[in-house]
Design a protein around this motif. Structure first.
Motif, mmCIF file in Angstrom:
data_model
loop_
_atom_site.group_PDB
_atom_site.id
_atom_site.type_symbol
_atom_site.label_atom_id
_atom_site.label_comp_id
_atom_site.label_asym_id
_atom_site.label_seq_id
_atom_site.Cartn_x
_atom_site.Cartn_y
_atom_site.Cartn_z
ATOM 1 N N ILE A 198 0.861 -1.186 0.000
ATOM 2 C CA ILE A 198 0.000 0.000 0.000
ATOM 3 C C ILE A 198 0.888 1.224 0.000
ATOM 4 N N GLY A 199 0.475 2.218 -0.762
ATOM 5 C CA GLY A 199 1.337 3.380 -0.823
ATOM 6 C C GLY A 199 0.687 4.565 -1.504
ATOM 7 N N TRP A 200 1.496 5.575 -1.698
ATOM 8 C CA TRP A 200 1.069 6.834 -2.296
ATOM 9 C C TRP A 200 1.824 7.076 -3.603
ATOM 10 N N TYR A 201 1.074 7.535 -4.584
ATOM 11 C CA TYR A 201 1.626 7.919 -5.869
ATOM 12 C C TYR A 201 1.156 9.341 -6.158
ATOM 13 N N ARG A 202 1.779 9.975 -7.129
ATOM 14 C CA ARG A 202 1.330 11.298 -7.535
ATOM 15 C C ARG A 202 1.486 11.457 -9.041
ATOM 16 N N THR B 211 6.849 11.262 5.174
ATOM 17 C CA THR B 211 6.836 10.052 5.983
ATOM 18 C C THR B 211 5.513 9.319 5.776
ATOM 19 N N ILE B 212 5.602 8.048 5.418
ATOM 20 C CA ILE B 212 4.406 7.223 5.305
ATOM 21 C C ILE B 212 4.216 6.453 6.607
ATOM 22 N N SER B 213 2.967 6.342 7.032
ATOM 23 C CA SER B 213 2.672 5.593 8.251
ATOM 24 C C SER B 213 1.318 4.913 8.083
ATOM 25 N N ARG B 214 1.029 3.992 8.975
ATOM 26 C CA ARG B 214 -0.235 3.275 8.880
ATOM 27 C C ARG B 214 -0.775 2.970 10.269
ATOM 28 N N GLU C 219 5.774 3.988 -0.136
ATOM 29 C CA GLU C 219 4.984 2.772 -0.029
ATOM 30 C C GLU C 219 5.501 1.859 1.061
ATOM 31 N N PHE C 220 4.585 1.014 1.546
ATOM 32 C CA PHE C 220 4.935 -0.177 2.301
ATOM 33 C C PHE C 220 4.864 -1.312 1.276
ATOM 34 N N SER C 221 6.007 -1.848 0.916
ATOM 35 C CA SER C 221 6.034 -2.817 -0.169
ATOM 36 C C SER C 221 5.620 -4.207 0.303
ATOM 37 N N SER C 222 5.419 -5.090 -0.657
ATOM 38 C CA SER C 222 5.021 -6.458 -0.352
ATOM 39 C C SER C 222 6.128 -7.221 0.370
ATOM 40 N N SER C 223 7.360 -6.754 0.267
ATOM 41 C CA SER C 223 8.473 -7.401 0.966
ATOM 42 C C SER C 223 8.646 -6.867 2.381
#
Length: 124
Positions: free
Chosen positions: A34-38, A68-71, A50-54
């Motif tokens: 899950i992540g952010w794009y622009r 900073t991405i957070s969840r 993003e928080f990647s699949s790995s």
């Protein structure tokens, strides 16, 4: 179905901050990434964070040290804190996720979904 709804965009002066939010809803069983794009008109959509699949957290070079991405898994929310905003950060920001969801007739299936986007305008 799975839906993503972004919020938090707006107009901010250069050097200011904004926090974008993305709410995940629907028959989600698990999220792989899950992540952010622009996207800027006339240009390709690009990954911001993003928080990647790995399990890694990835950032575009242009935003490292500023965004900073957070969840919050309990609230099914993903955030993007944007500090020291620059003119070149002006874009429509999209939340995106892929994972596994419950099927309408039982079982499960994969999904990939995008939000509707939220506009961030940085004024100079």
């Amino acid at each position: 179905q799975v839906q993503l709804v972004e919020s938090g965009g707006g107009v901010v002066q250069a050097g200011g901050s904004l926090r974008l939010s993305c709410e995940v809803s629907g028959r989600v069983l698990s999220i792989n990434a899950i992540g952010w794009y622009r996207q800027v008109p006339g240009k390709m959509r690009e990954l911001v964070a993003e928080f990647s699949s790995s399990g890694r957290t990835n950032y575009a070079d242009s935003v490292k040290g500023r965004f900073t991405i957070s969840r919050d898994n309990a609230k099914n929310m993903v955030y993007l804190q944007m500090n020291n905003l620059k003119d070149e950060d002006t874009a429509v920001y999209y939340c995106s996720a892929d994972g596994v969801m419950r099927g309408t007739l039982g079982g499960s299936r994969s999904f990939e979904v995008w939000g509707q986007g939220t506009l961030v305008t940085v004024s100079t």
